[in-house]
Each structure stands twice: as C-alpha cells, then as structure tokens.
Design a protein around this motif. Structure first.
Motif, mmCIF file in Angstrom:
data_model
loop_
_atom_site.group_PDB
_atom_site.id
_atom_site.type_symbol
_atom_site.label_atom_id
_atom_site.label_comp_id
_atom_site.label_asym_id
_atom_site.label_seq_id
_atom_site.Cartn_x
_atom_site.Cartn_y
_atom_site.Cartn_z
ATOM 1 N N GLY A 10 -67.089 22.596 64.297
ATOM 2 C CA GLY A 10 -65.699 22.741 64.740
ATOM 3 C C GLY A 10 -65.609 23.448 66.074
ATOM 4 O O GLY A 10 -64.908 22.991 66.995
ATOM 5 N N VAL A 11 -66.317 24.576 66.201
ATOM 6 C CA VAL A 11 -66.299 25.332 67.458
ATOM 7 C C VAL A 11 -66.916 24.513 68.582
ATOM 8 O O VAL A 11 -66.409 24.485 69.711
ATOM 9 C CB VAL A 11 -67.056 26.672 67.288
ATOM 10 C CG1 VAL A 11 -67.233 27.368 68.626
ATOM 11 C CG2 VAL A 11 -66.311 27.579 66.320
ATOM 12 N N ARG A 12 -68.015 23.821 68.291
ATOM 13 C CA ARG A 12 -68.722 23.042 69.304
ATOM 14 C C ARG A 12 -67.838 21.950 69.899
ATOM 15 O O ARG A 12 -67.690 21.854 71.117
ATOM 16 C CB ARG A 12 -69.967 22.407 68.682
ATOM 17 C CG ARG A 12 -70.773 21.526 69.636
ATOM 18 C CD ARG A 12 -71.776 20.692 68.853
ATOM 19 N NE ARG A 12 -72.594 21.531 67.996
ATOM 20 C CZ ARG A 12 -73.162 21.102 66.867
ATOM 21 N NH1 ARG A 12 -72.950 19.861 66.450
ATOM 22 N NH2 ARG A 12 -73.910 21.916 66.156
ATOM 23 N N PHE A 13 -67.231 21.127 69.049
ATOM 24 C CA PHE A 13 -66.425 20.009 69.559
ATOM 25 C C PHE A 13 -65.123 20.491 70.193
ATOM 26 O O PHE A 13 -64.669 19.926 71.190
ATOM 27 C CB PHE A 13 -66.140 19.013 68.435
ATOM 28 C CG PHE A 13 -67.279 18.059 68.190
ATOM 29 C CD1 PHE A 13 -67.464 16.950 68.993
ATOM 30 C CD2 PHE A 13 -68.179 18.289 67.165
ATOM 31 C CE1 PHE A 13 -68.514 16.070 68.776
ATOM 32 C CE2 PHE A 13 -69.242 17.423 66.937
ATOM 33 C CZ PHE A 13 -69.407 16.310 67.745
ATOM 34 N N LEU A 14 -64.518 21.520 69.622
ATOM 35 C CA LEU A 14 -63.282 22.057 70.199
ATOM 36 C C LEU A 14 -63.544 22.573 71.611
ATOM 37 O O LEU A 14 -62.800 22.257 72.555
ATOM 38 C CB LEU A 14 -62.738 23.186 69.323
ATOM 39 C CG LEU A 14 -61.523 23.945 69.881
ATOM 40 C CD1 LEU A 14 -60.320 23.020 69.987
ATOM 41 C CD2 LEU A 14 -61.187 25.143 68.993
ATOM 42 N N THR A 15 -64.597 23.363 71.763
ATOM 43 C CA THR A 15 -64.921 23.934 73.075
ATOM 44 C C THR A 15 -65.331 22.848 74.062
ATOM 45 O O THR A 15 -64.896 22.843 75.219
ATOM 46 C CB THR A 15 -66.056 24.971 72.945
ATOM 47 O OG1 THR A 15 -65.709 25.926 71.947
ATOM 48 C CG2 THR A 15 -66.275 25.696 74.258
ATOM 49 N N TYR A 16 -66.155 21.921 73.609
ATOM 50 C CA TYR A 16 -66.626 20.862 74.495
ATOM 51 C C TYR A 16 -65.470 20.002 74.990
ATOM 52 O O TYR A 16 -65.359 19.734 76.190
ATOM 53 C CB TYR A 16 -67.646 19.985 73.763
ATOM 54 C CG TYR A 16 -68.181 18.844 74.596
ATOM 55 C CD1 TYR A 16 -69.014 19.079 75.688
ATOM 56 C CD2 TYR A 16 -67.864 17.517 74.300
ATOM 57 C CE1 TYR A 16 -69.511 18.038 76.460
ATOM 58 C CE2 TYR A 16 -68.358 16.471 75.058
ATOM 59 C CZ TYR A 16 -69.174 16.735 76.135
ATOM 60 O OH TYR A 16 -69.666 15.697 76.901
ATOM 61 N N ASP A 17 -64.599 19.584 74.092
ATOM 62 C CA ASP A 17 -63.479 18.732 74.498
ATOM 63 C C ASP A 17 -62.524 19.469 75.430
ATOM 64 O O ASP A 17 -61.982 18.880 76.374
ATOM 65 C CB ASP A 17 -62.724 18.232 73.264
ATOM 66 C CG ASP A 17 -63.440 17.080 72.581
ATOM 67 O OD1 ASP A 17 -64.384 16.537 73.182
ATOM 68 O OD2 ASP A 17 -63.054 16.714 71.453
ATOM 69 N N ALA A 18 -62.306 20.769 75.163
ATOM 70 C CA ALA A 18 -61.398 21.552 76.010
ATOM 71 C C ALA A 18 -61.952 21.692 77.425
ATOM 72 O O ALA A 18 -61.218 21.521 78.416
ATOM 73 C CB ALA A 18 -61.169 22.934 75.399
ATOM 74 N N ILE A 19 -63.245 21.985 77.539
ATOM 75 C CA ILE A 19 -63.856 22.150 78.863
ATOM 76 C C ILE A 19 -63.986 20.800 79.559
ATOM 77 O O ILE A 19 -63.746 20.672 80.763
ATOM 78 C CB ILE A 19 -65.227 22.833 78.735
ATOM 79 C CG1 ILE A 19 -65.049 24.261 78.202
ATOM 80 C CG2 ILE A 19 -65.948 22.859 80.084
ATOM 81 C CD1 ILE A 19 -66.346 24.991 77.923
#
Length: 216
Positions: A10-19
């Motif tokens: 969850g943290v990985r995809f959320l952060t990646y998509d946001a950046i």
C-alpha cells in the motif's frame, strides 16, 4: 507476513503513484530516469515506515525458532523483548540497509515494469490484459533479484540475532561477507528469492492493474 506485505504494498504504490504524477512530462509520458527516481523514493519510504520494523520482527522470530530453546512466546513477546532490550532501535535494527534495499528494489522493479509496459502499451501506458501484466511482473521481479541481491544479503545479516556483536554497521557487514566468503556470497540465496519475487511481482502488479481498472 500478511500484515507486513499488505502495508508495504500500500505504501509503495501510493508513494510511487504520487511522485510519478509530479514527474510526468507535458505529454503525460515518463522517462526511465524519472521512473527510477519515483521508485527509489517509494522504496525508501516503504522501508522506513513498514519494512524495517516488520522484517526485523520476522527475522528475529525465524532465527529464534531455529534455536534449541526458543525464547519468544510469539510476535507480541518478540516486539516487547526487542524494545525492552534496545529501545525502538531494537525494532529498527538495520534500517539503513533496509531502506537501501527497498529503494533499489522499487527503483529497478518499477522502472523495469513501466519501461516494458510502455513498449507494449504505448508511452501513456494503455490498459493491458491480465496475462500481459502478469508476465511483465515476472520479468521485472527477475531483474530486481539479480540487481539488488547484495543489499538483501547485507540487510538480512544485519537483522540476525548475532548482528549486534559481529558487525559495526552495514559497510562492515558487506566487507566481512566479501573478505571471508568471497564476492559470490553477496548473491547467496538468489534462487529461492527469485522464485518468490518472480511470482510476488507478477501477482502484485496484476492485481494492482485490475483494481485500478475497476476504480477508474
């Protein structure tokens, strides 16, 4: 394992998509260096917030169960004992190599996956069928294993029960591995990790793509 993997994905995809959204070019495309930057940032955030504590507890429990007389009664007891003995540092043992490994993992995995996806689906990444995303995830997982295995070896050894007495830090750990066991020891355990990351990458990316398709 379930709680840790769900949280870190969850943290990985959320952060990646946001950046990634902030790094897109005017035409909506994304260059490989920008993908790698977004992936590295996502991996380091994931490593700091979720992976370091969950991996430390998991590693301590695995090593403990190999002892003739295990000392932990369960996950809760393991956490309490680690915090009581060393404070929060006991749970965040090896956080620097964990962040380095997760940053490198996500950097390579996302860049490999999205680059291959752009080749197949176009610069803006059109929707792909399940079997294609599954295959791309397997390829990305394979590339990730061999590119980042040395960091994983150091991370695992830094989180072992004997790490506190044997290693002064991540660089000292890497030096001892190479000097005592040879350079090839940095890729020790690559085969079992490959079998895990190939399929975990395929499953995670495929499920993510299908869920995003439904949400859209």
């Amino acid at each position: 394992m379930l709680a840790g993997n769900a949280a870190k994905a969850g943290v990985r995809f959320l952060t990646y998509d946001a950046i990634k959204a902030q790094l897109r070019l005017a035409d909506g495309s994304l260059t490989t260096p920008r993908m790698m930057l977004a992936g590295a940032c996502a991996g380091m955030v994931e490593g700091l917030t979720v992976v370091a504590p969950s991996e430390t507890i998991k590693t301590l429990l695995i090593h403990d169960q190999c002892l003739p007389a295990p000392r932990y009664a369960g996950v809760g007891d393991c956490i309490r004992t680690a915090v009581r003995a060393e404070g929060l540092a006991g749970v965040y043992r090896g956080v620097v190599p964990v962040m380095a490994r997760q940053g490198a993992n996500s950097c390579v995995r996302f860049a490999a996956y999205d680059s291959l996806r752009q080749v197949i689906g176009g610069p803006k990444g059109g929707e792909l069928p399940f079997w294609k995303t599954f295959g791309l995830g397997m390829v990305a997982g394979t590339i990730t294993v061999y590119a980042t295995m040395p960091l994983d070896v150091v991370k695992t050894r830094m989180q072992s029960l004997a790490a506190h007495s044997e290693y002064r830090g991540a660089l000292h750990c890497a030096y001892r591995v190479v000097s005592e066991e040879g350079v090839r020891a940095l890729w020790k355990g690559a085969t079992p990790r490959l079998s895990r990351l190939m399929f975990s990458g395929a499953i995670v990316f495929s499920v993510y793509e299908q869920v995003m398709k439904l949400l859209r």
